[in-house]
Design an enzyme around this catalytic site. Structure first.
Site, PDB file in Angstrom:
ATOM      1  N   CYS A 186      28.470  41.598  49.771  1.00  0.00           N
ATOM      2  CA  CYS A 186      28.985  42.923  49.400  1.00  0.00           C
ATOM      3  C   CYS A 186      28.226  43.543  48.232  1.00  0.00           C
ATOM      4  O   CYS A 186      28.480  44.693  47.873  1.00  0.00           O
ATOM      5  CB  CYS A 186      30.470  42.820  49.077  1.00  0.00           C
ATOM      6  SG  CYS A 186      31.400  42.031  50.397  1.00  0.00           S
ATOM      7  N   HIS A 233      34.403  47.697  42.153  1.00  0.00           N
ATOM      8  CA  HIS A 233      34.325  47.048  43.469  1.00  0.00           C
ATOM      9  C   HIS A 233      35.687  47.168  44.161  1.00  0.00           C
ATOM     10  O   HIS A 233      35.750  47.482  45.336  1.00  0.00           O
ATOM     11  CB  HIS A 233      33.906  45.591  43.297  1.00  0.00           C
ATOM     12  CG  HIS A 233      33.533  44.935  44.578  1.00  0.00           C
ATOM     13  ND1 HIS A 233      32.510  45.409  45.394  1.00  0.00           N
ATOM     14  CD2 HIS A 233      34.052  43.852  45.226  1.00  0.00           C
ATOM     15  CE1 HIS A 233      32.413  44.633  46.468  1.00  0.00           C
ATOM     16  NE2 HIS A 233      33.334  43.691  46.385  1.00  0.00           N
ATOM     17  N   GLU A 238      37.968  41.475  38.125  1.00  0.00           N
ATOM     18  CA  GLU A 238      37.172  42.656  37.766  1.00  0.00           C
ATOM     19  C   GLU A 238      37.762  43.350  36.526  1.00  0.00           C
ATOM     20  O   GLU A 238      37.028  43.816  35.654  1.00  0.00           O
ATOM     21  CB  GLU A 238      37.103  43.623  38.940  1.00  0.00           C
ATOM     22  CG  GLU A 238      36.107  44.763  38.706  1.00  0.00           C
ATOM     23  CD  GLU A 238      35.815  45.570  39.961  1.00  0.00           C
ATOM     24  OE1 GLU A 238      36.609  45.531  40.909  1.00  0.00           O
ATOM     25  OE2 GLU A 238      34.767  46.258  39.978  1.00  0.00           O
ATOM     26  N   LYS A 286      37.558  52.314  48.076  1.00  0.00           N
ATOM     27  CA  LYS A 286      37.623  51.564  49.332  1.00  0.00           C
ATOM     28  C   LYS A 286      38.849  51.916  50.173  1.00  0.00           C
ATOM     29  O   LYS A 286      38.832  51.711  51.388  1.00  0.00           O
ATOM     30  CB  LYS A 286      37.598  50.064  49.037  1.00  0.00           C
ATOM     31  CG  LYS A 286      36.210  49.536  48.681  1.00  0.00           C
ATOM     32  CD  LYS A 286      36.180  48.025  48.569  1.00  0.00           C
ATOM     33  CE  LYS A 286      34.739  47.500  48.436  1.00  0.00           C
ATOM     34  NZ  LYS A 286      34.083  47.889  47.175  1.00  0.00           N
ATOM     35  N   HIS A 297      36.125  48.758  53.336  1.00  0.00           N
ATOM     36  CA  HIS A 297      35.087  47.951  52.682  1.00  0.00           C
ATOM     37  C   HIS A 297      33.876  47.896  53.611  1.00  0.00           C
ATOM     38  O   HIS A 297      33.879  47.163  54.609  1.00  0.00           O
ATOM     39  CB  HIS A 297      35.625  46.548  52.403  1.00  0.00           C
ATOM     40  CG  HIS A 297      34.738  45.730  51.513  1.00  0.00           C
ATOM     41  ND1 HIS A 297      33.394  45.986  51.336  1.00  0.00           N
ATOM     42  CD2 HIS A 297      35.011  44.635  50.737  1.00  0.00           C
ATOM     43  CE1 HIS A 297      32.879  45.105  50.516  1.00  0.00           C
ATOM     44  NE2 HIS A 297      33.844  44.284  50.127  1.00  0.00           N
ATOM     45  N   PHE A 327      30.438  37.767  48.106  1.00  0.00           N
ATOM     46  CA  PHE A 327      30.590  36.349  48.416  1.00  0.00           C
ATOM     47  C   PHE A 327      29.308  35.620  48.013  1.00  0.00           C
ATOM     48  O   PHE A 327      28.201  36.125  48.188  1.00  0.00           O
ATOM     49  CB  PHE A 327      30.812  36.145  49.918  1.00  0.00           C
ATOM     50  CG  PHE A 327      32.213  36.446  50.394  1.00  0.00           C
ATOM     51  CD1 PHE A 327      33.221  36.778  49.509  1.00  0.00           C
ATOM     52  CD2 PHE A 327      32.525  36.380  51.749  1.00  0.00           C
ATOM     53  CE1 PHE A 327      34.510  37.040  49.946  1.00  0.00           C
ATOM     54  CE2 PHE A 327      33.811  36.644  52.216  1.00  0.00           C
ATOM     55  CZ  PHE A 327      34.794  36.973  51.306  1.00  0.00           C
TER      56      PHE A 327
END
Length: 414
Positions: free
Chosen positions: A164, A304, A315, A336, A341, A400
Site C-alpha cells: 500500500c 493512510h 498512525e 479512503k 483502499h 504490508f
C-alpha cells in the site's frame, strides 16, 4: 550544488468517484463515496460483498482496442490515467526530450484478473489454451512498460512494489530522479485492479475487510470506534512532474511543488505496523528534513487511515511523536471512505487529493467518523470538508511488510 526544484504540472485519475479531475474533486469534497455492492462477480459465498469499483470504464476511449485486449485492467487504468495527466499538462512527445523523460507507475499486486482467468483456462483446456500475452498482462512492471511504449518516454522506467506504499514510493523516487538531474520529466503514480474473486477471498480469510454489507456507504470508518475493517478500491492516479525551469519554459500550469520524501521500514511484522509507529514516524521526519520544514509548518496531513484497528491507532501515535502539540492544530483526514483502499494506487490518489487541497485551501472530510476512537483524538476533519489555509502538506502511506513512505508538498511560489 543546490537541488533542482520539482513541480506538479499534470494530474489524471480513473477512480471510483470520478474519472476526471472535476468529478473526483467535487465528489470528494461533497462527501460522496464510491463504495457499493460488488457487481463484477458473484459474492454469494463471500462474507464481504462490498468494494469501491470503477464504473463505466471503457478502455477504448483511451487506447486502441487491440492494445487494450493485451493488457490486464490495472495496465489499462495506468495508461488511461497517463493520457489524462498528459492532456492536463498540455504535454506530448513533441514537447519533451524522450531520453530525459521517465516512467515510475507502481502496482502492488499486478494482473490478478489475468492470472485467475488464465488459470481457469489451464484447468479446462490445458497448456495450449494459455494466451501468449498472459505474462506481460500479469507482471506489475508492465504498467510503466506500456506507458513508456504508448507515449514515447525513453528515460528510466521502473516499478515500485511495496504494497500500500507503492504509489508514494513511486512518486518519491521519481521526485529524486528529477531533483538529482537524471531526468527533466517523470510520469509517476500508482495503479491497481484488485477486486477479483481470489483477492477478495484472500483478504476475507485475513479478516481484514469490512462486512458491513447492508450499509456499504458507511462501511469504511477511519478513526471511528465502530470500524470493522477496510474496503477494497481500484483505479489509478498519475502525475506529470517536471523540473521547474522545464515547466516554466513551456508555460505549464503548476499545481504545487514537491519538496520532500521519506521512506522507512518497520522491520517488525508481515502485516501489522510497529505498535508504537516508530517506522511511520521516522518516514515523516525524513520527509520533513528533506523538505527543510519544521513540524509547525505543516497545515494538512492526508493520512493512510484505513479504518482498521491497528493502523488507526498506530498512525495517530506516529503523528503525535513527530508533531507533538502541533498534532492537535493541523487538519488531518483520510479519504479512503470515499475512494476505498486502492492498494498500490492509494498513495497516488491520496497525494492527488492533497495537491488539490493545497491548491484550493480545502480539506476533504473523513467520512463516517461518527464516534471517534478515544485513542484517535486528533483533528480528523469529521464528515464535512473544511476551508483552511494550506501552505505545506504531507501524504502518508503504510504497507504490508512494514513499508512506510511520505511525500511533502507546498503551495507553489516562484
Amino acid at each position: 550544488m543546490n537541488n533542482r526544484r520539482v513541480v506538479i504540472t499534470g494530474l489524471g485519475t480513473i477512480c471510483p468517484i470520478g474519472s476526471n479531475l472535476k468529478d473526483f474533486w467535487s465528489n470528494l469534497t461533497a462527501g460522496k463515496t464510491g463504495i457499493g455492492l460488488i457487481e463484477r462477480f458473484d459474492t454469494t459465498d463471500y462474507p464481504t460483498k462490498i468494494a469501491a469499483e470503477v464504473k463505466d470504464f471503457n478502455a477504448k476511449e483511451y487506447m486502441p482496442r487491440t492494445e487494450a485486449r493485451r493488457m490486464d485492467l490495472f495496465i489499462q487504468y495506468a495508461c488511461a490515467g497517463t493520457r489524462l495527466a498528459l492532456e492536463d499538462a498540455n504535454l506530448n512527445s513533441d514537447k519533451f526530450d524522450p531520453n530525459r523523460t521517465g516512467v515510475l507507475v507502481g502496482a502492488g499486486v499486478g494482473g490478478l484478473e489475468a492470472l485467475e482467468k488464465q488459470h481457469s483456462i489451464l484447468q479446462k483446456k490445458g497448456v495450449g489454451g494459455i494466451s501468449p500475452f498472459f505474462i506481460p498482462m500479469f507482471i506489475p512492471n508492465m504498467a510503466s512498460g506500456q506507458i513508456s511504449i504508448m507515449f514515447g518516454a525513453r528515460g528510466p522506467s521502473s516499478c515500485s512494489v511495496t504494497a500500500c506504499a507503492t504509489a508514494t514510493n513511486s512518486i518519491g523516487d521519481a521526485f529524486k530522479l528529477i531533483q538529482n538531474n537524471s531526468v527533466d520529466v517523470m510520469i509517476c503514480g500508482g495503479t491497481e485492479a484488485p477486486i477479483t474473486p481470489l483477492s477478495i477471498a484472500g483478504f476475507c480469510s485475513m479478516k481484514a475487510l469490512s462486512t458491513r454489507n447492508d450499509e456499504p456507504e458507511k462501511a469504511c470508518r477511519p478513526f471511528d470506534v465502530d470500524r470493522d475493517g477496510f474496503v477494497m478500491g481500484e483505479g489509478s492516479a498519475v502525475f506529470i512532474i517536471e523540473e521547474l525551469e522545464h515547466a516554466l519554459n513551456r508555460g505549464a500550469q503548476i499545481y504545487a511543488e514537491i519538496i520532500g520524501y521519506g521512506s522507512s521500514s518497520d522491520a517488525n511484522h508481515m502485516v501489522q505496523p510497529d505498535p508504537e509507529g516508530e517506522g511511520a514516524a521516522r518516514a515523516m521526519t525524513m520527509a520533513l528534513n528533506d523538505a527543510n520544514l519544521n513540524p509547525e509548518d505543516v497545515n494538512y496531513i492526508n493520512a493512510h487511515g484505513t479504518g482498521t484497528h491497528f493502523n488507526d491507532i498506530v498512525e495517530t501515535k506516529a503523528i503525535k511523536t513527530v508533531f507533538k502539540e502541533h498534532s492537535y492544530n493541523m487538519a488531518i483526514s483520510s479519504t479512503k471512505a470515499a475512494t476505498g483502499h486502492m492498494m498500490g494506487a492509494a498513495g497516488a490518489i491520496e497525494l492527488l487529493a492533497t495537491v488539490l487541497s493545497c491548491k484550493n485551501d480545502l480539506v476533504p472530510p473523513t467520512l463516517n467518523l461518527d464516534n471517534p476512537d478515544p485513542e484517535c483524538d486528533l483533528n480528523y476533519v469529521k464528515n464535512e470538508s473544511k476551508q483552511t489555509s494550506i501552505t505545506s502538506a504531507i501524504s502518508q502511506s503504510l504497507g504490508f511488510g512494514g513499508h512506510n513512505a511520505v511525500v511533502a508538498i507546498k503551495k507553489f511560489v516562484q
